[in-house]
Design an enzyme around this catalytic site. Structure first.
Site, mmCIF file in Angstrom:
data_model
loop_
_atom_site.group_PDB
_atom_site.id
_atom_site.type_symbol
_atom_site.label_atom_id
_atom_site.label_comp_id
_atom_site.label_asym_id
_atom_site.label_seq_id
_atom_site.Cartn_x
_atom_site.Cartn_y
_atom_site.Cartn_z
ATOM 1 C CD GLU A 101 76.071 50.001 116.942
ATOM 2 O OE1 GLU A 101 75.126 50.706 117.293
ATOM 3 O OE2 GLU A 101 77.143 49.913 117.578
ATOM 4 C CG ASP A 152 80.553 53.711 119.681
ATOM 5 O OD1 ASP A 152 80.030 54.824 119.744
ATOM 6 O OD2 ASP A 152 79.929 52.651 119.846
ATOM 7 C CD GLU A 197 77.103 54.209 124.960
ATOM 8 O OE1 GLU A 197 76.798 55.112 124.159
ATOM 9 O OE2 GLU A 197 77.091 53.003 124.658
HETATM 10 C C1 BDP Z 1 76.897 53.330 120.560
HETATM 11 C C2 BDP Z 1 75.800 53.091 121.554
HETATM 12 C C3 BDP Z 1 74.532 52.610 120.900
HETATM 13 C C4 BDP Z 1 74.146 53.562 119.775
HETATM 14 C C5 BDP Z 1 75.302 53.716 118.814
HETATM 15 C C6 BDP Z 1 75.042 54.747 117.725
HETATM 16 O O1 BDP Z 1 76.238 52.127 122.496
HETATM 17 O O2 BDP Z 1 73.538 52.548 121.897
HETATM 18 O O3 BDP Z 1 73.021 53.118 119.113
HETATM 19 O O4 BDP Z 1 76.443 54.162 119.516
HETATM 20 O O5 BDP Z 1 75.633 55.824 117.799
HETATM 21 O O6 BDP Z 1 77.949 54.002 121.185
HETATM 22 O O7 BDP Z 1 74.300 54.498 116.804
#
Ligand code: BDP
Length: 711
Positions: free
Chosen positions: A300, A374, A402
């Site tokens: 990401e 996720d 979340e």
């Molecule tokens: C996702 C979240 C994000 C996190 C990412 C992670 O939306 O904010 O940075 O996981 O685990 O689910 O790195």
């Protein structure tokens, strides 16, 4: 008249001063409330004797005194030597304890034993262990047993070595995916002012066996490694140390460039390795018992070794070498998927990491999310579990909700932890459960761990709601024992949080038990996943298809068209099932032998597909959405019936939240059904209520300032 009024006021104030203000049940005390137990259950303790005076033992003594005084309704004294009917906390090497020949060897470094014994002839309740940390855990265990109305005898040792919270807290005080207010860490005031709250945070963690905390967001700022921030982290470590909690930091892989003035962060560049060595020495100079680094790399948008055509192992091992002289650890996350990789997102972490099995240094542990996508409300276990026999893998669960309704929805995560941990990977025959990968027993690893993305913030009740506290508690209990039972843990928590009346506890556990399944049903039933709105992830967005990367869009996951719905992960599709052990994958090749709960995760299925229930897939889907809403309505009714037994504040807040949840469950159901109907052109199944609005209305909803969103 005035005189009379004055006199009356004085009287009222005097009465108030005598009684003290009523202690509000605002949730601050968590499960460590220590309110007086009913007379029949109240402990009658002679005195508390703690042998030794290390800071950790002082913490144990203070907690026991506070807890026992509270539970018994009278102040319990500390005594230098054992008294009849008292409690004695003494190490296993204490001669009086050794004489008892108790099975203390099996307790290891952190376990404890609590038992009624005669110590040098005096009848006492003994808490013993091989270390001060074990004695602290045993003291908390004794209090828990009393709070839950159980017999005090207990012998227990953790099955997992690293039991860590991961805070996604930023240096500006915001919390990524945090729904309980600002970060607990007041970075600005640190290191000068250590908020007393830090001690209560440490107490709560120690009470459930958590022994480490990663202070900052995995999307890390390099600044957290600068001298001023290390001093702040050191001040927190000073508070946590006596509760057995080590501090860890998330690090940004490109820190040598950002704060080190180097031109590269290439892990094979000697100057980069030297920078990390020096930086690590500096960290240990500030925090001698520092735990280690957590790294999110090449995920990401985060920097990482792949930016330099190096592997994750190259990156991890370079850091591991820097920290090894200090006996520190590297926790390297496997949550990776690349923006230039068109393959099924669910396959990418395995594809990257499986070939690296056996290539990581001995002080590296790979941190794997429970599922391959996720933190969704339900995911099959991550295929990496059991597939990297030569590499220690640690579990990463998300405690903050979340994707499960944020702060408001009541979603007890015990069943989710249990479901993942009990999943049988079949990698080494039957019984190769995820729990046995995590506790190291399947492949013989001593380095083991479980991380939970924290749900705490500066809200008075820490977690945003009373029931969110239960998920923090559950994480600790499952990290201690991955074979724990969800209902038992719920019962412990409910008794500690609301009082030990078994009938009340049963009802509360009943409300909790089906709550996560309800969230699955009203958001993403039958194996659907990732159906939430963009960015903040609040509410439904199954129609979203306009985001830059394909796998950020809900339509990527549902693949709904006029004929059917679901992601084909069999050989005719992405073949993600081939990443599991053959015996596990085999039934998943056929929709008929795939568990209904995971059907659309693994298969693209016609809307007319006949389910085991006799209903078509479309009818079944609507049935599940309905079930989600109906369950929440029932939870709400069941909670309302408990009003006479619950204090006013916590009752009211939960009742309000359940009303919000019911409204939002309906919203999820209606929006999803409206959208699926626009895709499949099918009428609503007979008897199903139509959505309250048309699809355009649902699509038009926007929540630009929803909490927890980093953007
Ligand atoms: C996702 C979240 C994000 C996190 C990412 C992670 O939306 O904010 O940075 O996981 O685990 O689910 O790195």
């Amino acid at each position: 008249m005035m005189r009379m009024l004055h006199w009356l006021m004085t009287l009222i104030l005097a009465a108030f001063a005598l009684a003290g203000p009523a202690r509000a049940e605002d949730g601050y005390d968590l499960w460590l409330r220590y309110r007086p137990l009913p007379a029949a259950q109240a402990p009658r303790v002679g005195a508390i004797t703690v042998k030794g005076d290390s800071p950790m033992l002082q913490a144990a003594a203070t907690e026991l005194q506070r807890g026992l005084s509270g539970l018994s309704g009278t102040r319990v004294a500390l005594a230098p030597t054992a008294v009849a009917g008292g409690i004695v906390v003494a190490g296993a090497r204490d001669p009086a304890v050794t004489a008892l020949k108790l099975p203390t060897a099996a307790l290891g470094e952190e376990g404890y034993l609590v038992r009624a014994v005669r110590l040098s002839g005096i009848p006492v309740t003994l808490v013993t262990a091989n270390s001060d940390r074990g004695l602290l855990y045993g003291s908390f265990a004794l209090l828990r047993r009393l709070q839950t109305g159980s017999d005090v005898a207990e012998t227990s040792a953790p099955k997992v070595r690293l039991r860590l919270l991961n805070h996604w807290d930023n240096l500006d005080g915001s919390v990524e995916r945090g729904y309980a207010g600002q970060s607990l860490w007041d970075w600005w005031m640190l290191p000068d002012f250590a908020d007393p709250r830090y001690t209560d945070y440490a107490r709560a963690n120690a009470s459930i066996g958590i022994n480490g905390t990663v202070l900052n967001n995995v999307n890390a700022s390099a600044d957290s490694l600068t001298a001023p921030y290390l001093a702040k982290a050191a001040a927190l470590a000073d508070v946590f140390r006596r509760y057995g909690i080590k501090v860890y930091l998330s690090v940004r892989f490109s820190a040598p460039v950002e704060i080190g003035g180097l031109k590269t962060a290439d892990p094979l560049d000697p100057a980069v390795a030297a920078w990390w060595r020096a930086k690590t020495d500096e960290v240990y100079a500030a925090i001698p018992d520092f735990g280690g680094f957590l790294v999110k790399a090449n995920s990401e948008g985060q920097p990482g070794p792949r930016d330099y055509q190096r592997s994750h192992a190259d990156g991890a091992n370079m850091l591991a070498a820097a920290i090894a002289p200090h006996k520190g650890l590297i926790m390297w996350r496997a949550f990776v998927y690349a923006d230039d990789n068109p393959d099924d997102r669910a396959k990418q972490a395995y594809a990257d990491f499986k070939p690296l099995d056996g290539k990581f240094a001995a002080n590296v542990i790979v941190q794997v999310k429970n599922g391959a996508i996720d933190f969704q409300p339900r995911e099959p276990f991550h295929p990496l579990f059991g597939a990297m026999p030569q590499t220690p893998l640690m579990m990463e669960f998300q405690i903050t909700k979340e994707y499960l309704g944020m702060a408001t929805h009541l979603a007890w995560l015990g069943p989710m932890f249990e479901e993942t941990l009990r999943s049988d990977t079949l990698q080494k025959g039957k019984g190769s459960t995820v729990a046995r990968v995590v506790d190291g027993s399947l492949h013989g690893h001593a380095l083991t761990g479980m991380a939970g993305v924290a749900n705490v913030g500066r809200d008075r009740d820490w977690a945003g709601s009373t029931f969110n506290q239960a998920n923090w508690f559950a994480f600790g209990r499952f990290a201690w024992n991955p074979a724990a039972d969800s209902d038992t843990v719920a019962g412990e928590w409910a008794a500690m949080t609301f009082g030990p009346d078994p009938a009340l506890v049963d009802k509360i556990v009943g409300i909790m038990a089906g709550s996560r399944e309800a969230v699955v049903d009203y958001t993403s039933p039958l194996g659907l996943t990732h159906q939430m709105a963009t960015g903040h992830h609040y509410g439904p967005g199954p129609w979203v298809s306009d985001l830059k990367r394909p796998e950020w869009n809900p339509v990527y996951y549902a693949r709904a068209d006029r004929q059917g719905i679901g992601f084909d992960r069999t050989a005719s599709g992405s073949n993600a099932i081939a990443q599991y052990a053959p015996a596990f994958a085999r039934p998943l090749a056929d929709p008929a032998t795939t568990p209904a709960r995971d059907l659309l995760w693994f298969h693209h299925v016609p809307w007319t597909h006949r389910m085991a229930s006799g209903r078509t897939l479309w009818e079944e889907l609507v049935t599940r959405y309905n079930a989600g809403v109906t369950t929440v309505a029932a939870m709400r009714r069941d909670w309302a019936a408990l009003q006479p037994q619950i204090d006013a504040d916590r009752f009211a807040k939960t009742a309000t939240f359940l009303a919000v949840q019911e409204r939002e469950a309906r919203w999820w159901r209606d929006a999803s059904i409206a959208y699926w109907m626009s895709v499949n052109g099918l009428p609503l199944p007979a008897g199903a209520a139509p959505p309250a609005h048309d699809l355009a209305w649902y699509k038009a909803q926007s929540y630009p300032r929803a909490p927890g969103h980093p953007g």
